[in-house]
Each structure stands twice: as structure tokens, then as C-alpha cells.
Design an enzyme around this catalytic site. Sequence first.
Site: not given
Length: 423
Positions: A260, A265, A333, A346, A376, A386
Site C-alpha cells: 500500500c 501504511c 550440477c 566440477c 594436420c 620403421c
Amino acid sequence: MRLSCLNADVALSLFYPAGVEYNLDRSYNGGFRVSISANATRTVAEMRKPIEALMQGKTVDHEDLTPLVLQILFSLEGVSLMRSVQNDTRTHIIFDRYRRTIRVFGSPRKVTAAEERLVRSLIDLHKNKQLEIHLRRRLLPPNLMKELVDLYGPELNGLKQMIPDAEISLNVLRQVISIGGAKDAKQKAEKIISEIVSQRRRDDNKESHNIAATTDCPICLCDVEDGYRLEGCLHLFCRSCLVEQCESAIKDFDIIPICCAREGCNAPILVSDLRTLLPAERLEELFRASIGRFVVTSEGRFRFCPSPDCPSIYQVGTLGEPFVCGACFAEMCSSCHMEYHPYISCERYKQFKDDPDLSLKEWCQGKKDVKVCPVCGHTIEKIDGCNHIECRCGRHICWECLQYFSNSDLCYGHLRSVHLSYV
């Protein structure tokens, strides 16, 4: 790796390349769990992406899907339509009854087809569906049907003459007016009845209006208009001011709890007042804002479920205990707020998430018989044989100096001339 999956058909439709295995198990909470295994953590990380994309789904956003149109999905006809679209397009559709949102899960092509058909069907249903106006509800004035009959006649002929394009009928037992016809005719009939309801409310609040003539609203500091007296403290306000106070709380939940506003109040505004002041949709948003306020002020003790559009909250733990969401079946978790990771800490799991090749790098440390392809970057372990190595990328590599060649003859020639030996 374990992930919650909303639909078994969606999980089984994924394409997995050679060398990747998966198992689909039903969990005790009714969801499904996909277990993925591969010979490299990077491969597992790549395989997670399509699953996570499917789990996110797509939220249907269309300007014509108004609250009245979405209301159809609460009916048996709407549920049947949603199931039909779901089965025909082989997708999974979820309607959030609280947020009034629709999410579609599946491949992009099927999701687009399901979205277009669902939107079109809902709009067509809404256009052809009769509008029902209930005359006996908790927030409506009493004896509303009697007043309409007195005003327009037992068959509502007076209302029919005002809107000749509308098909109007009155069900006396249910106290419901059914209106068919064009959209404009439905809206016109609804507006007329809404004006009658508003006038009745103004008449019922006549005493409040009399008091308002000599009383200022504590919020706007002007004479009270369309007064409303709070049930808890009995203080009088403009109804519009109280509604605006609630709307502000939805946008800024720092205002919650709503109290209010009269000086001295500060009594909480009761739920019964909120139900009278706000429509159901806005009241639901206010309740969700209050949950958001609770989470924010919990000082980190509570968090929202990370699944999109999921309203659930959970208590933060310290022992890595799992949280199983009862709304979306996600498992996470409660300490680090990532996917549930049994048998691993964690901190360790976060390291693996940040660097999928971490376990491979640790395994390679200190090993003289493990090197990396200079072309790569693939990890190579040489156990015997070998010093000529053929990588999976097709290059032929000298194990001694890691110089690479396009074919084996060049590599062997290099070993003879530079290293004087194949071994």
C-alpha cells in the site's frame, strides 16, 4: 557424456559418423538420456552440438498469434490440432500454458513446416470459431444475464438488430452468449457487452465514488477516480493507479513485494486484490516477476533452470548433487550449473569443456613415442616399426625430424640419405 533429451525420435534421427557410438536410455523421471562415446573428446564435443541445437527448439513468434488465438490450444480441438501437426511433420511441439509460448523441436526443415502449418491452422480456427462470452464469472457483476435479457429481450433480439451481421444465441443454463460471423461483428458485440459490464461496475462502486469526491489518491494525489479499496488495509485508490503500480512491478521487480502506497501504511497488497485488478495473463507475469525477485535476492542460494523458457528454479548445492528439473527433465550440477557430471569434479569438468583435447594432451606429456603430425596436428603414437609414418591426412612423415612428403618413396629416400637408416 550424458544429456537429457525431450523426445526419443529426435535423438534417434541424429546422424553419427563411423567411430561414434551412442545409447538411448529412459531415465527414471520420464525423459531420455543419450550417452555418446568416441575415440576423441573433440569428436564427442562436436557430436554434442546437434543434440543441444535440437534441445533448444524454436519458439514460434507470429504477430497474428494473439492471446485469443492461443486460447484455442487450451481446448480439445486445439490439442488435437497440435498433435496432428506434430505427427504429420514428425516434430515435437510444446505449448507453455503459463508463458503462452509454443516451441517446436526437430530438424530445421521439419520445424519450419510444422510452424507454418500450426500458425495457419490456428488462425483459421479462430476465424471460424464462435466467440463465447460468459456472463457468470467471479469478477463479473451478479445478475448480468438478467440485466441483458431485460435490456435486449429473452432472445437478445435488440442486440441482434444492432449487429445484423452477427449470429447471436443465448444459453440460459450455462449463462453464455455465443457469437458467430465476421471478426468485426464479433468485436462489436463484445464491445457492447463490455461497456454494459463497465457501467455496472461503476454503479456498484457508487459509494466509492462518493468518497472519492473528497479523498485524494495516495499515488496520483488527485481526486480518486473509479475507486478501489484494498481488502487488507481498506485504503482507497484510483483503480488505474493500482494497475499501473502492478505493471511497474512486472517491468521492475525491485518494487516487489507490492505494498500500500499510503504514507505510514506499507501493508502488503493481497492476492485477492491482484486477481481483481489484473487479467490472468498479467497476473501470471507478475507472479513470475516475483519469482525472479526471490531468485535475485536469494544471494546465490537459488538459480533458474538454464533451459530456455523453463520457469523452474533450484537450490544451489555444494557437493555437486544433481538437479533434475520436473518441467523440462534437464539434469545439471547444482554446484557449477553445467550438465551433470558424475565421477568427475566440477573444476575438472570445466577444464574438459573449455578444452576438449585436455585429456589427450595430458596423456601425451613425457611420452617419447608420441608426436604430432606437422600438417594436420593429429596425435601419432609409434609403438614399433620403421621411421616412415603415414598419417591419416595422407602425408608421409619422417619420425626422426617430422619432415613430411607426398608419397612413401620420397620419405624412404629421405631416411636413407639423411638418417642413413629406416629404423
